[in-house]
Design a protein around this motif. Structure first.
Motif, PDB file in Angstrom:
ATOM      1  N   SER A  65       0.836  -1.202   0.000  1.00  0.00           N
ATOM      2  CA  SER A  65       0.000   0.000   0.000  1.00  0.00           C
ATOM      3  C   SER A  65       0.867   1.246   0.000  1.00  0.00           C
ATOM      4  O   SER A  65       2.086   1.171   0.209  1.00  0.00           O
ATOM      5  N   THR A  66       0.237   2.394  -0.201  1.00  0.00           N
ATOM      6  CA  THR A  66       0.948   3.664  -0.103  1.00  0.00           C
ATOM      7  C   THR A  66       1.492   3.842   1.311  1.00  0.00           C
ATOM      8  O   THR A  66       2.596   4.372   1.500  1.00  0.00           O
ATOM      9  N   GLU A  67       0.769   3.382   2.314  1.00  0.00           N
ATOM     10  CA  GLU A  67       1.247   3.458   3.689  1.00  0.00           C
ATOM     11  C   GLU A  67       2.531   2.655   3.861  1.00  0.00           C
ATOM     12  O   GLU A  67       3.439   3.069   4.583  1.00  0.00           O
ATOM     13  N   SER A  68       2.631   1.524   3.184  1.00  0.00           N
ATOM     14  CA  SER A  68       3.855   0.716   3.230  1.00  0.00           C
ATOM     15  C   SER A  68       5.012   1.445   2.557  1.00  0.00           C
ATOM     16  O   SER A  68       6.155   1.365   3.019  1.00  0.00           O
ATOM     17  N   VAL A  69       4.733   2.147   1.465  1.00  0.00           N
ATOM     18  CA  VAL A  69       5.765   2.941   0.799  1.00  0.00           C
ATOM     19  C   VAL A  69       6.265   4.029   1.749  1.00  0.00           C
ATOM     20  O   VAL A  69       7.469   4.260   1.879  1.00  0.00           O
TER      21      VAL A  69
END
Length: 113
Positions: A65-69
């Protein structure tokens, strides 16, 4: 799923060293980092030729996810992450990574079945 895509270019003389750095040090360090959302990498290489005779590299990092990025790269996650050793052999590189939502992915057997 999010793919983080980034480009860097070397001279032909520095291309093998840059690829070695990526494969032996940089990409493995991403896998060793504490980021549960990181799912792997793909490395592409192309002899760009032309007047400047350069070699182009594309790295594709995969995240949940973008949160992981953001967990991987920080709040300014669009900025490129280029370690000092890589800067020494790169002629130029993207200042920013691009992020794409993976909408579909298919793989087919090599024998066509």
């Amino acid at each position: 799923m999010i793919d983080r895509i980034w480009h860097g270019w070397t001279t032909p003389a520095n291309a093998d060293e840059y690829e070695r750095l990526l494969r032996a040090e940089i990409l493995p360090s991403f896998a060793d980092a504490d980021n549960d959302g990181y799912r792997g990498a793909r490395l592409l290489r192309r002899e760009a030729g032309g007047d400047d005779e350069e070699v182009e590299f594309v790295t594709i990092l995969r995240f949940d996810s973008t949160e992981s990025v953001k967990a991987f790269a920080g709040e300014e996650y669009r900025e490129a992450h280029v370690p000092p050793a890589a800067r020494e052999v790169l002629e130029r590189h993207d200042d920013r990574a691009r992020h794409y939502e993976v909408r579909e992915e298919r793989e087919y057997p090599a024998d066509g079945s």
